[in-house]
Write a protein that holds these residues in place. Sequence first.
Motif, PDB file in Angstrom:
ATOM      1  N   ILE A  83       0.893  -1.196  -0.056  1.00  0.00           N
ATOM      2  CA  ILE A  83       0.008   0.088  -0.142  1.00  0.00           C
ATOM      3  C   ILE A  83       0.805   1.198  -0.033  1.00  0.00           C
ATOM      4  N   LEU A  84       1.888   1.340   0.770  1.00  0.00           N
ATOM      5  CA  LEU A  84       2.775   2.218   0.780  1.00  0.00           C
ATOM      6  C   LEU A  84       3.714   2.492  -0.503  1.00  0.00           C
ATOM      7  N   GLY A  85       3.888   1.491  -1.014  1.00  0.00           N
ATOM      8  CA  GLY A  85       4.448   1.751  -2.418  1.00  0.00           C
ATOM      9  C   GLY A  85       3.633   2.243  -3.300  1.00  0.00           C
ATOM     10  N   PHE A  86       2.282   1.747  -3.411  1.00  0.00           N
ATOM     11  CA  PHE A  86       1.417   2.518  -4.210  1.00  0.00           C
ATOM     12  C   PHE A  86       1.285   3.679  -4.193  1.00  0.00           C
ATOM     13  N   VAL A  87       1.041   4.201  -2.683  1.00  0.00           N
ATOM     14  CA  VAL A  87       0.461   5.535  -2.488  1.00  0.00           C
ATOM     15  C   VAL A  87       2.099   6.584  -2.910  1.00  0.00           C
ATOM     16  N   MET A  88       3.193   5.847  -2.659  1.00  0.00           N
ATOM     17  CA  MET A  88       4.406   6.618  -3.044  1.00  0.00           C
ATOM     18  C   MET A  88       4.525   7.023  -4.678  1.00  0.00           C
ATOM     19  N   ARG A  89       4.038   5.988  -5.254  1.00  0.00           N
ATOM     20  CA  ARG A  89       3.842   6.058  -6.815  1.00  0.00           C
ATOM     21  C   ARG A  89       2.688   6.887  -7.298  1.00  0.00           C
ATOM     22  N   HIS A  90       1.611   7.115  -6.483  1.00  0.00           N
ATOM     23  CA  HIS A  90       0.390   7.746  -6.727  1.00  0.00           C
ATOM     24  C   HIS A  90      -0.027   8.681  -5.777  1.00  0.00           C
ATOM     25  N   PRO A  91       0.825   9.747  -5.390  1.00  0.00           N
ATOM     26  CA  PRO A  91       0.545  10.692  -4.171  1.00  0.00           C
ATOM     27  C   PRO A  91      -0.846  11.351  -4.189  1.00  0.00           C
ATOM     28  N   ALA A  92      -1.497  11.330  -5.341  1.00  0.00           N
ATOM     29  CA  ALA A  92      -2.906  11.972  -5.632  1.00  0.00           C
ATOM     30  C   ALA A  92      -3.843  11.275  -4.684  1.00  0.00           C
ATOM     31  N   VAL A  93      -3.485   9.929  -4.412  1.00  0.00           N
ATOM     32  CA  VAL A  93      -4.301   9.199  -3.409  1.00  0.00           C
ATOM     33  C   VAL A  93      -4.608   9.885  -2.001  1.00  0.00           C
ATOM     34  N   LEU A  94      -3.643  10.564  -1.431  1.00  0.00           N
ATOM     35  CA  LEU A  94      -3.649  11.471  -0.453  1.00  0.00           C
ATOM     36  C   LEU A  94      -4.000  12.716  -0.401  1.00  0.00           C
ATOM     37  N   GLU A  95      -4.299  13.118  -1.596  1.00  0.00           N
ATOM     38  CA  GLU A  95      -4.513  14.632  -1.970  1.00  0.00           C
ATOM     39  C   GLU A  95      -6.162  14.604  -2.079  1.00  0.00           C
ATOM     40  N   HIS A  96      -6.754  13.618  -2.266  1.00  0.00           N
ATOM     41  CA  HIS A  96      -8.100  13.674  -2.386  1.00  0.00           C
ATOM     42  C   HIS A  96      -9.065  12.877  -1.468  1.00  0.00           C
ATOM     43  N   THR A  97      -9.999  13.641  -0.759  1.00  0.00           N
ATOM     44  CA  THR A  97     -10.668  13.170   0.464  1.00  0.00           C
ATOM     45  C   THR A  97     -11.393  11.967   0.258  1.00  0.00           C
ATOM     46  N   GLY A  98     -12.029  11.626  -0.909  1.00  0.00           N
ATOM     47  CA  GLY A  98     -12.713  10.453  -1.323  1.00  0.00           C
ATOM     48  C   GLY A  98     -11.712   9.201  -1.212  1.00  0.00           C
ATOM     49  N   ALA A  99     -10.713   9.388  -1.918  1.00  0.00           N
ATOM     50  CA  ALA A  99      -9.580   8.408  -2.121  1.00  0.00           C
ATOM     51  C   ALA A  99      -9.174   7.951  -0.708  1.00  0.00           C
ATOM     52  N   ARG A 100      -8.799   9.166   0.025  1.00  0.00           N
ATOM     53  CA  ARG A 100      -8.396   8.665   1.285  1.00  0.00           C
ATOM     54  C   ARG A 100      -9.219   7.885   2.163  1.00  0.00           C
ATOM     55  N   THR A 101     -10.593   8.218   2.202  1.00  0.00           N
ATOM     56  CA  THR A 101     -11.438   7.546   2.873  1.00  0.00           C
ATOM     57  C   THR A 101     -11.580   6.128   2.499  1.00  0.00           C
ATOM     58  N   LEU A 102     -11.549   5.856   1.082  1.00  0.00           N
ATOM     59  CA  LEU A 102     -11.572   4.516   0.515  1.00  0.00           C
ATOM     60  C   LEU A 102     -10.344   3.651   1.092  1.00  0.00           C
ATOM     61  N   LEU A 103      -9.032   4.542   0.905  1.00  0.00           N
ATOM     62  CA  LEU A 103      -7.878   3.859   1.084  1.00  0.00           C
ATOM     63  C   LEU A 103      -7.932   3.537   2.751  1.00  0.00           C
ATOM     64  N   SER A 104      -8.388   4.358   3.538  1.00  0.00           N
ATOM     65  CA  SER A 104      -8.657   4.226   4.983  1.00  0.00           C
ATOM     66  C   SER A 104      -9.599   2.759   5.388  1.00  0.00           C
ATOM     67  N   ARG A 105     -10.628   2.797   4.710  1.00  0.00           N
ATOM     68  CA  ARG A 105     -11.556   1.644   4.926  1.00  0.00           C
ATOM     69  C   ARG A 105     -10.934   0.460   4.452  1.00  0.00           C
ATOM     70  N   MET A 106     -10.439   0.342   3.236  1.00  0.00           N
ATOM     71  CA  MET A 106      -9.962  -0.945   2.620  1.00  0.00           C
ATOM     72  C   MET A 106      -8.811  -1.428   3.314  1.00  0.00           C
ATOM     73  N   SER A 107      -7.954  -0.420   3.880  1.00  0.00           N
ATOM     74  CA  SER A 107      -6.615  -0.946   4.496  1.00  0.00           C
ATOM     75  C   SER A 107      -6.706  -1.010   6.026  1.00  0.00           C
ATOM     76  N   ALA A 108      -7.916  -1.001   6.427  1.00  0.00           N
ATOM     77  CA  ALA A 108      -8.232  -1.030   7.814  1.00  0.00           C
ATOM     78  C   ALA A 108      -7.502  -0.076   8.652  1.00  0.00           C
TER      79      ALA A 108
END
Length: 131
Positions: free
Chosen positions: A9-34
């Motif tokens: 997950i960390l590797g993916f986020v490092m390659r795609h930092p937009a995941v942390l820039e958008h609130t919906g994506a952050r929420t999805l990441l949070s829920r799916m990664s527990a």
Amino acid sequence: MKNPSDSEILGFVMRHPAVLEHTGARTLLSRMSAKPMTRRHHPATGRDFATCVLLLNGFPGWRKRLDEMAQEQSGCWRALLQHWPLLERVLCEKGRDAAHEKLREVLDAPERNLAFQTILSRARNGVDYHA
């Protein structure tokens, strides 16, 4: 399909930092990664929605768990998930701007406005609006 490791997950986020820039994506990441978040958001822009799709493409097993977002997040997630395949098709065929327009149609639909009014009413009365 196994859950991705924290390092994947960390590797993916490092390659795609937009995941942390958008609130919906952050929420999805949070829920799916527990990894719980105190604030929960739905994708509200075409760019945020595209980032959610990027996340699901990166971790295909999460796509099968999308219903969890409808059960545990806001009513907006429920509305979006009912139209998710259409929203993805619009994104793929016409781009983020068109996906944003369709997203707004879904979220601004009359039945959503009624739900939004209910959320506001609950919030004013001290009730958790995510329930």
